[in-house]
Design an enzyme around this catalytic site. Structure first.
Site, PDB file in Angstrom:
ATOM      1  N   GLY A  13      45.000 -61.738  -2.376  1.00  0.00           N
ATOM      2  CA  GLY A  13      44.949 -61.040  -1.104  1.00  0.00           C
ATOM      3  C   GLY A  13      45.131 -61.976   0.075  1.00  0.00           C
ATOM      4  O   GLY A  13      45.305 -63.192  -0.094  1.00  0.00           O
ATOM      5  N   GLN A  14      45.103 -61.424   1.287  1.00  0.00           N
ATOM      6  CA  GLN A  14      45.316 -62.238   2.488  1.00  0.00           C
ATOM      7  C   GLN A  14      44.283 -63.352   2.603  1.00  0.00           C
ATOM      8  O   GLN A  14      44.624 -64.512   2.829  1.00  0.00           O
ATOM      9  CB  GLN A  14      45.262 -61.351   3.738  1.00  0.00           C
ATOM     10  CG  GLN A  14      46.385 -60.352   3.856  1.00  0.00           C
ATOM     11  CD  GLN A  14      46.406 -59.638   5.204  1.00  0.00           C
ATOM     12  OE1 GLN A  14      46.709 -60.241   6.231  1.00  0.00           O
ATOM     13  NE2 GLN A  14      46.081 -58.365   5.209  1.00  0.00           N
ATOM     14  N   ASP A  35      38.162 -58.691 -14.073  1.00  0.00           N
ATOM     15  CA  ASP A  35      37.900 -57.367 -13.514  1.00  0.00           C
ATOM     16  C   ASP A  35      36.423 -57.289 -13.154  1.00  0.00           C
ATOM     17  O   ASP A  35      35.567 -57.073 -14.022  1.00  0.00           O
ATOM     18  CB  ASP A  35      38.275 -56.282 -14.524  1.00  0.00           C
ATOM     19  CG  ASP A  35      38.058 -54.877 -13.995  1.00  0.00           C
ATOM     20  OD1 ASP A  35      37.598 -54.738 -12.838  1.00  0.00           O
ATOM     21  OD2 ASP A  35      38.350 -53.915 -14.727  1.00  0.00           O
ATOM     22  N   ALA A  58      38.328 -56.563  -2.299  1.00  0.00           N
ATOM     23  CA  ALA A  58      37.793 -55.337  -1.693  1.00  0.00           C
ATOM     24  C   ALA A  58      38.815 -54.221  -1.801  1.00  0.00           C
ATOM     25  O   ALA A  58      40.018 -54.468  -1.884  1.00  0.00           O
ATOM     26  CB  ALA A  58      37.418 -55.563  -0.232  1.00  0.00           C
ATOM     27  N   TYR A  59      38.324 -52.993  -1.802  1.00  0.00           N
ATOM     28  CA  TYR A  59      39.173 -51.821  -1.633  1.00  0.00           C
ATOM     29  C   TYR A  59      39.195 -51.546  -0.137  1.00  0.00           C
ATOM     30  O   TYR A  59      38.157 -51.217   0.452  1.00  0.00           O
ATOM     31  CB  TYR A  59      38.600 -50.631  -2.409  1.00  0.00           C
ATOM     32  CG  TYR A  59      39.442 -49.375  -2.285  1.00  0.00           C
ATOM     33  CD1 TYR A  59      40.364 -49.035  -3.273  1.00  0.00           C
ATOM     34  CD2 TYR A  59      39.316 -48.529  -1.190  1.00  0.00           C
ATOM     35  CE1 TYR A  59      41.133 -47.879  -3.172  1.00  0.00           C
ATOM     36  CE2 TYR A  59      40.087 -47.380  -1.081  1.00  0.00           C
ATOM     37  CZ  TYR A  59      40.988 -47.064  -2.066  1.00  0.00           C
ATOM     38  OH  TYR A  59      41.752 -45.924  -1.950  1.00  0.00           O
ATOM     39  N   THR A  60      40.347 -51.684   0.504  1.00  0.00           N
ATOM     40  CA  THR A  60      40.419 -51.629   1.969  1.00  0.00           C
ATOM     41  C   THR A  60      41.269 -50.488   2.509  1.00  0.00           C
ATOM     42  O   THR A  60      41.527 -50.433   3.713  1.00  0.00           O
ATOM     43  CB  THR A  60      40.963 -52.959   2.528  1.00  0.00           C
ATOM     44  OG1 THR A  60      42.259 -53.212   1.970  1.00  0.00           O
ATOM     45  CG2 THR A  60      40.027 -54.110   2.198  1.00  0.00           C
ATOM     46  N   THR A 101      32.280 -55.802   6.986  1.00  0.00           N
ATOM     47  CA  THR A 101      33.175 -55.183   7.961  1.00  0.00           C
ATOM     48  C   THR A 101      32.404 -54.473   9.067  1.00  0.00           C
ATOM     49  O   THR A 101      31.264 -54.041   8.848  1.00  0.00           O
ATOM     50  CB  THR A 101      34.087 -54.153   7.253  1.00  0.00           C
ATOM     51  OG1 THR A 101      34.821 -53.402   8.228  1.00  0.00           O
ATOM     52  CG2 THR A 101      33.266 -53.165   6.430  1.00  0.00           C
ATOM     53  N   TYR A 124      34.764 -45.578   3.031  1.00  0.00           N
ATOM     54  CA  TYR A 124      34.972 -47.029   2.991  1.00  0.00           C
ATOM     55  C   TYR A 124      33.778 -47.762   3.583  1.00  0.00           C
ATOM     56  O   TYR A 124      33.239 -48.699   2.980  1.00  0.00           O
ATOM     57  CB  TYR A 124      36.248 -47.394   3.752  1.00  0.00           C
ATOM     58  CG  TYR A 124      36.386 -48.860   4.055  1.00  0.00           C
ATOM     59  CD1 TYR A 124      36.663 -49.786   3.045  1.00  0.00           C
ATOM     60  CD2 TYR A 124      36.235 -49.342   5.359  1.00  0.00           C
ATOM     61  CE1 TYR A 124      36.788 -51.147   3.324  1.00  0.00           C
ATOM     62  CE2 TYR A 124      36.353 -50.689   5.641  1.00  0.00           C
ATOM     63  CZ  TYR A 124      36.628 -51.584   4.630  1.00  0.00           C
ATOM     64  OH  TYR A 124      36.739 -52.923   4.906  1.00  0.00           O
ATOM     65  N   TRP A 148      39.089 -56.359  12.044  1.00  0.00           N
ATOM     66  CA  TRP A 148      40.495 -56.420  12.428  1.00  0.00           C
ATOM     67  C   TRP A 148      41.184 -57.678  11.882  1.00  0.00           C
ATOM     68  O   TRP A 148      41.745 -58.478  12.627  1.00  0.00           O
ATOM     69  CB  TRP A 148      40.623 -56.346  13.940  1.00  0.00           C
ATOM     70  CG  TRP A 148      40.081 -55.087  14.558  1.00  0.00           C
ATOM     71  CD1 TRP A 148      39.321 -54.138  13.935  1.00  0.00           C
ATOM     72  CD2 TRP A 148      40.248 -54.645  15.912  1.00  0.00           C
ATOM     73  NE1 TRP A 148      38.999 -53.134  14.814  1.00  0.00           N
ATOM     74  CE2 TRP A 148      39.562 -53.405  16.042  1.00  0.00           C
ATOM     75  CE3 TRP A 148      40.896 -55.159  17.018  1.00  0.00           C
ATOM     76  CZ2 TRP A 148      39.518 -52.700  17.233  1.00  0.00           C
ATOM     77  CZ3 TRP A 148      40.855 -54.458  18.212  1.00  0.00           C
ATOM     78  CH2 TRP A 148      40.178 -53.235  18.317  1.00  0.00           C
TER      79      TRP A 148
END
Length: 276
Positions: A13-14, A35, A58-60, A101, A124, A148
């Site tokens: 991911g990022q 997993d 994460a699930y985003t 978040t 979320y 953000w």
């Protein structure tokens, strides 16, 4: 710090990509290799050399989490899996670093301190709040609450640049207020907390600078990119999503109080400087 004792989860991911650049000696895994939603996979993993777990998974998909399938996936990755990591971190006495978040709040307050009670508006946000609670049960943990996020790959800045390249004058939400957080800032904050032996707990992390709306940020993007002939039209969140189904509610105020991490000696970079 010996980065060979670090495990990066969510490596592709990022944030995971940025963490690998910071800690090249770390072990890095994605969901295919570990997993974290699978309790058995967690139990069978070789944790013998791991002293720091960096959870960048994460699930985003905020709107996707409002669907029946997305609701299950969000809770599985953001809550159940995090509980699995918290359990193993406690068992092996490792430090667990987890990314939270601003969506755990309803956005009613203009400035969010770390101790603000949870009040998520969306699936979320609720799943992420549950993950925070799981992490907080471990003795050694850092929860970095952020907002953000901008990193390598698809993000808001690149989307706006793409519109600018096409000569599009966009209509952008102007009633959501906050600060950008570049992944470089998150990595810097994680490294600071780990190397300074800061007190364990929750820390707000974003870039510094004056809070701005998405519309104002778009104007900054266009200014730096030289798209001076394009106009950015303000709209409200309600107007932007009017008539669209399956949209998760967004917090309107996302500005995080940075005083706690700054008190540890951390200096945040201005989002406008990093945007350039």
């Amino acid at each position: 710090m010996d980065d060979t004792n670090i495990l990066i989860i969510g490596a592709n991911g990022q944030l995971g990509t940025a963490l690998q650049a910071q800690y090249p000696g770390a072990q890095a895994v994605d969901s295919a290799e570990l997993d974290i939603t699978d309790k058995t996979a967690i139990e069978n993993f070789d944790w013998s050399e791991i002293k720091v777990i960096l959870n960048a998974a994460a699930y985003t998909n905020v709107d996707g989490a409002e669907t029946p399938e997305g609701r299950v996936a969000a809770w599985n990755v953001n809550a159940t899996a995090v509980g699995n990591l918290a359990r193993v971190a406690s068992n092996i006495d490792a430090t667990l670093v987890h990314i939270s978040t601003d969506y755990v709040f309803d956005g009613a307050e203009q400035l969010h301190p770390e101790g603000e009670p949870f009040s998520p508006l969306s699936v979320y946000g609720a799943s992420k709040a549950a993950g925070d609670i799981a992490v907080s049960t471990t003795k050694k943990h850092y929860i970095l609450r952020t907002s953000w996020v901008i990193g390598d790959g698809k993000n808001f800045v690149r989307t706006m640049l793409g519109l600018g390249e096409k000569g599009v004058s966009p209509t952008v939400v102007a009633d959501q207020i906050g600060r950008l957080t570049f992944t470089s800032e998150l990595v810097k904050a994680i490294d600071h907390l780990l190397t300074s032996n800061a007190e364990f707990g929750t820390y707000n992390v974003s870039n510094s600078g004056d809070p701005a709306s998405w519309a104002d940020i778009t104007r900054e993007i266009f200014k730096h990119a030289g798209y001076n002939n394009l106009q950015v039209t303000d709209t409200t969140t309600a107007e932007y999503f009017a008539g669209k189904d399956g949209i998760a509610p967004r917090p309107l105020q996302s500005t995080l109080d940075l005083s706690k991490i700054q008190a540890t000696g951390f200096t945040a970079s201005n989002w406008q400087d990093d945007l350039k």
